[in-house]
Design an enzyme around this catalytic site. Structure first.
Site, mmCIF file in Angstrom:
data_model
loop_
_atom_site.group_PDB
_atom_site.id
_atom_site.type_symbol
_atom_site.label_atom_id
_atom_site.label_comp_id
_atom_site.label_asym_id
_atom_site.label_seq_id
_atom_site.Cartn_x
_atom_site.Cartn_y
_atom_site.Cartn_z
ATOM 1 N N GLU A 35 23.323 49.262 51.861
ATOM 2 C CA GLU A 35 24.053 49.214 50.594
ATOM 3 C C GLU A 35 23.528 50.343 49.715
ATOM 4 O O GLU A 35 22.332 50.419 49.446
ATOM 5 C CB GLU A 35 23.848 47.848 49.932
ATOM 6 C CG GLU A 35 24.345 47.746 48.508
ATOM 7 C CD GLU A 35 25.825 48.087 48.344
ATOM 8 O OE1 GLU A 35 26.671 47.483 49.019
ATOM 9 O OE2 GLU A 35 26.129 48.989 47.520
ATOM 10 N N CYS A 43 32.757 42.469 43.319
ATOM 11 C CA CYS A 43 33.055 41.187 42.672
ATOM 12 C C CYS A 43 31.886 40.708 41.822
ATOM 13 O O CYS A 43 32.053 40.287 40.684
ATOM 14 C CB CYS A 43 33.413 40.158 43.736
ATOM 15 S SG CYS A 43 33.708 38.536 43.038
ATOM 16 N N CYS A 48 34.936 40.568 39.387
ATOM 17 C CA CYS A 48 35.340 39.187 39.044
ATOM 18 C C CYS A 48 34.345 38.438 38.173
ATOM 19 O O CYS A 48 34.726 37.835 37.168
ATOM 20 C CB CYS A 48 35.533 38.351 40.305
ATOM 21 S SG CYS A 48 35.991 39.228 41.772
ATOM 22 N N LYS A 51 33.499 40.051 34.683
ATOM 23 C CA LYS A 51 34.782 40.038 33.957
ATOM 24 C C LYS A 51 35.081 38.637 33.396
ATOM 25 O O LYS A 51 35.443 38.475 32.246
ATOM 26 C CB LYS A 51 35.886 40.515 34.911
ATOM 27 C CG LYS A 51 37.307 40.519 34.403
ATOM 28 C CD LYS A 51 38.048 39.217 34.543
ATOM 29 C CE LYS A 51 38.047 38.554 35.870
ATOM 30 N NZ LYS A 51 38.858 39.147 36.905
ATOM 31 N N TYR A 178 46.308 43.833 37.327
ATOM 32 C CA TYR A 178 45.283 42.813 37.050
ATOM 33 C C TYR A 178 44.280 43.299 35.998
ATOM 34 O O TYR A 178 44.048 42.664 34.984
ATOM 35 C CB TYR A 178 44.451 42.553 38.315
ATOM 36 C CG TYR A 178 45.106 41.747 39.394
ATOM 37 C CD1 TYR A 178 44.871 40.387 39.483
ATOM 38 C CD2 TYR A 178 45.899 42.348 40.362
ATOM 39 C CE1 TYR A 178 45.420 39.633 40.505
ATOM 40 C CE2 TYR A 178 46.456 41.600 41.387
ATOM 41 C CZ TYR A 178 46.217 40.245 41.455
ATOM 42 O OH TYR A 178 46.758 39.504 42.465
ATOM 43 N N ILE A 179 43.645 44.435 36.321
ATOM 44 C CA ILE A 179 42.526 44.884 35.490
ATOM 45 C C ILE A 179 43.017 45.222 34.089
ATOM 46 O O ILE A 179 42.386 44.865 33.091
ATOM 47 C CB ILE A 179 41.822 46.088 36.170
ATOM 48 C CG1 ILE A 179 41.212 45.630 37.505
ATOM 49 C CG2 ILE A 179 40.771 46.700 35.256
ATOM 50 C CD1 ILE A 179 40.526 46.721 38.302
ATOM 51 N N GLU A 182 43.751 41.996 32.146
ATOM 52 C CA GLU A 182 42.530 41.223 31.864
ATOM 53 C C GLU A 182 41.694 41.891 30.775
ATOM 54 O O GLU A 182 41.247 41.242 29.825
ATOM 55 C CB GLU A 182 41.728 41.042 33.160
ATOM 56 C CG GLU A 182 42.472 40.161 34.153
ATOM 57 C CD GLU A 182 41.773 39.916 35.476
ATOM 58 O OE1 GLU A 182 42.191 39.001 36.194
ATOM 59 O OE2 GLU A 182 40.813 40.634 35.806
ATOM 60 N N ARG A 205 53.303 43.713 38.926
ATOM 61 C CA ARG A 205 54.242 43.706 40.049
ATOM 62 C C ARG A 205 53.744 42.676 41.071
ATOM 63 O O ARG A 205 52.554 42.592 41.337
ATOM 64 C CB ARG A 205 54.228 45.088 40.693
ATOM 65 C CG ARG A 205 55.483 45.496 41.353
ATOM 66 C CD ARG A 205 55.333 46.915 41.861
ATOM 67 N NE ARG A 205 55.465 47.915 40.802
ATOM 68 C CZ ARG A 205 56.628 48.274 40.245
ATOM 69 N NH1 ARG A 205 57.748 47.716 40.642
ATOM 70 N NH2 ARG A 205 56.666 49.201 39.301
ATOM 71 N N ASP A 305 38.314 45.102 51.099
ATOM 72 C CA ASP A 305 39.194 46.068 50.420
ATOM 73 C C ASP A 305 39.349 47.378 51.180
ATOM 74 O O ASP A 305 40.348 48.078 51.011
ATOM 75 C CB ASP A 305 38.652 46.384 49.016
ATOM 76 C CG ASP A 305 38.804 45.210 48.065
ATOM 77 O OD1 ASP A 305 39.327 44.164 48.495
ATOM 78 O OD2 ASP A 305 38.408 45.344 46.893
ATOM 79 N N ALA A 343 45.131 34.706 40.810
ATOM 80 C CA ALA A 343 45.155 34.475 39.358
ATOM 81 C C ALA A 343 44.949 35.783 38.624
ATOM 82 O O ALA A 343 44.330 36.711 39.146
ATOM 83 C CB ALA A 343 44.050 33.500 38.980
ATOM 84 N N HIS A 438 47.832 11.446 32.617
ATOM 85 C CA HIS A 438 48.220 11.680 31.232
ATOM 86 C C HIS A 438 47.058 11.470 30.281
ATOM 87 O O HIS A 438 46.310 10.527 30.471
ATOM 88 C CB HIS A 438 49.366 10.723 30.883
ATOM 89 C CG HIS A 438 49.944 10.950 29.535
ATOM 90 N ND1 HIS A 438 50.708 12.050 29.230
ATOM 91 C CD2 HIS A 438 49.834 10.228 28.397
ATOM 92 C CE1 HIS A 438 51.064 11.986 27.955
ATOM 93 N NE2 HIS A 438 50.549 10.891 27.433
ATOM 94 N N GLU A 443 49.797 17.506 34.524
ATOM 95 C CA GLU A 443 50.819 16.493 34.809
ATOM 96 C C GLU A 443 52.227 17.102 34.810
ATOM 97 O O GLU A 443 53.149 16.545 35.409
ATOM 98 C CB GLU A 443 50.740 15.329 33.825
ATOM 99 C CG GLU A 443 51.174 15.656 32.422
ATOM 100 C CD GLU A 443 51.100 14.450 31.473
ATOM 101 O OE1 GLU A 443 51.590 13.371 31.841
ATOM 102 O OE2 GLU A 443 50.544 14.598 30.367
#
Ligand code: NDP
Length: 449
Positions: A35, A43, A48, A51, A178-179, A182, A205, A305, A343, A438, A443
């Site tokens: 790495e 992420c 993610c 954020k 998205y970005i 957000e 989109r 990705d 989401a 409820h 609901e």
């Protein structure tokens, strides 16, 4: 038979790479991972997780306003950006350590340096060391793709947004995905004057048009200036640091203190040495793989990705797990990419699974659409015109749920549970047969008309 230093060498310790490494090691393989930045990947380190923390931090602006209507007397609230920023970055450090510990405790050897491919079984590390591996996994993720326009060096990507010195007075967000949505929501909540400009007339989109339309209405009502069909031509910086963005149609330029460019992410394959092993790429530079995440070179795999299949963390994790199980667990599994819930952590957030109304109409013709357009109970005391919208798209004959789309507070939390029912192929009747809980927002899902 040739002897190798490792059974598996993983390049990239993000979500997919870490999962593949630790599961392969748990299956008994000798594994190393390289790495070049920080263990955890996009992420965890600059996506993610931090954020979502910023979304929480930003949303307190509205929560505190609403608290008054719920009877609370508050003093003059002030907001301290360095405190939020540093707390978020401290949590990133915590997660980075946790991921590092996970690798260690699973006996995965880590090289904290850049690794490139020197041949089908050969890896070259930045330190100059070379190692060999029976199998190689490319899990290098993606990187913000910045459009090639004059002055782009004055703009930042989402990577830098977590490290800003202060909340910009004026923020221009370029992009409509998205970005963009957000971060527009986050900094609008934190007090910036936000303009969101997108090159086409369509934001987000791939999401249901009516849901996106609702987000646009709410965003505008919260003060976000949305400019559609606005393609930037150049950015200029003046002596006082003001950035000015000019569009290709010659409309009045947009001034900002920070310009965030969020125009998609491109697979991280540049300079990786893939040509040394003959690994095939597609036109976008993504590593081409088959159903088992295997490249055209038998012993080289790629997940996440960098393959540009579905750019979502949980998908990369599944792909990493599947590669480990395939190579060392005696189980070859093909990932099911159908009905993946997703989401957008805009304010309010969007949750979705399955076909949009437009996609379903194209595929099945006269589909049935059920919806609920309501004001959430908690918002009754606020003076905001913020209405939630849930939509269920059903097959014209069988009534099977083909798609579920929601914009409301907590939509992603509710959608994740409902996605189980959609993935299981349940019908509208199954939702109707379930007694409502409820009072809740969820609901509405069993009361759709
Ligand atoms: P998106 O693909 O979501 O959106 C890209 C946006 O940029 C679109 O509005 C597109 O416009 C525009 N665009 C693309 N190319 C150009 C260009 N050359 N010039 C100008 N505008 C352009 O990308 P993001 O950067 O927002 O996010 C990248 C990925 O990260 C996402 O696809 C997603 O997979 C992942 N992500 C997921 C999140 C989540 O799950 N909540 C959060 C953040 C990121 P148009 O559509 O009009 O063509």
């Amino acid at each position: 038979m040739r002897e190798f230093d490792y059974d598996l060498f993983v390049i990239g310790a993000g979500s997919g790479g870490v999962r593949a490494s630790r599961i392969s090691a748990a299956h008994g393989a000798k594994v190393a991972v390289a790495e070049e930045y920080r263990v955890g990947g996009t992420c965890v380190i600059r996506g993610c997780v931090p954020k979502k923390m910023l979304v929480y931090g930003s949303h307190f602006a509205e929560d505190l306003e609403d608290a008054r209507n719920y009877g609370w007397t508050l003093g003059k609230e002030t907001f301290d950006w360095p405190r939020l920023r540093d707390n978020v970055l401290a949590d990133v450090d915590r997660l980075n350590k946790a991921y590092t510990t996970t690798l260690e405790s699973n006996n995965v050897e880590s090289f904290l340096e850049r690794a490139t491919i020197a041949g089908p079984h050969d890896i070259k590390l930045a330190s100059g060391k070379t190692v060999t591996a029976k199998n190689i996994l490319i899990a290098t993720g993606a990187w913000p793709s910045m459009p090639d326009i004059p002055g782009i060096e004055h703009a930042v990507s989402s990577n830098e947004m977590f490290h800003l010195d202060s909340v910009p007075k004026r923020l221009l967000v370029y992009g409509g995905g998205y970005i963009a949505n957000e971060f527009a929501g986050i900094f609008n909540g934190l007090g910036s004057c936000v303009t969101l400009a997108n090159r086409s007339e369509r934001l987000l989109r791939g999401y249901d048009e009516q849901i996106v339309e609702r987000l646009m209405q709410i965003s505008i009502s919260k003060g976000i200036d949305i400019r559609l069909n606005c393609q930037l031509e150049r950015i200029e910086e003046s002596e006082d640091g003001t950035l000015t963005a000019f569009d290709t149609r010659g409309r009045p330029p947009i001034e900002a203190d920070v310009i965030l460019v969020a125009t998609g992410r491109k697979p991280n394959t540049d300079g990786l040495g893939l040509e040394n092993a003959g690994v095939g790429l597609d036109q976008k530079g993504a590593v081409k793989v088959n159903d088992l995440s295997q490249t055209n070179i038998e012993n080289i795999y790629a997940v996440g990705d960098v393959t540009d299949r579905v750019q979502l963390t949980p998908v990369a994790i599944r792909e990493g797990q599947a590669v480990a199980d395939h190579l060392f667990g005696g189980e070859s599994r093909i990932i099911d990419y159908d009905m993946i819930p997703s989401a957008v952590f805009s304010q309010p957030p969007i949750g979705a699974v399955g076909l949009t109304e437009g996609e379903a109409r194209e595929k099945f013709g006269n589909v049935k659409v059920y919806s609920s357009d309501f004001r959430s109970m908690k918002n009754i005391f606020s003076e905001r015109a913020e209405r939630s919208l849930y939509k269920m798209i059903c097959h014209p004959v069988t009534q099977q749920v083909l798609g579920l789309h929601m914009i409301s507070p907590d939509a992603p939390e509710i959608l994740q549970a409902a996605a189980v029912a959609v993935k299981a192929g349940l019908t509208k009747q199954a939702f109707d047969d379930t007694v409502a809980l409820h009072p809740s927002m969820a609901e509405e899902l069993v009361l759709l008309k």
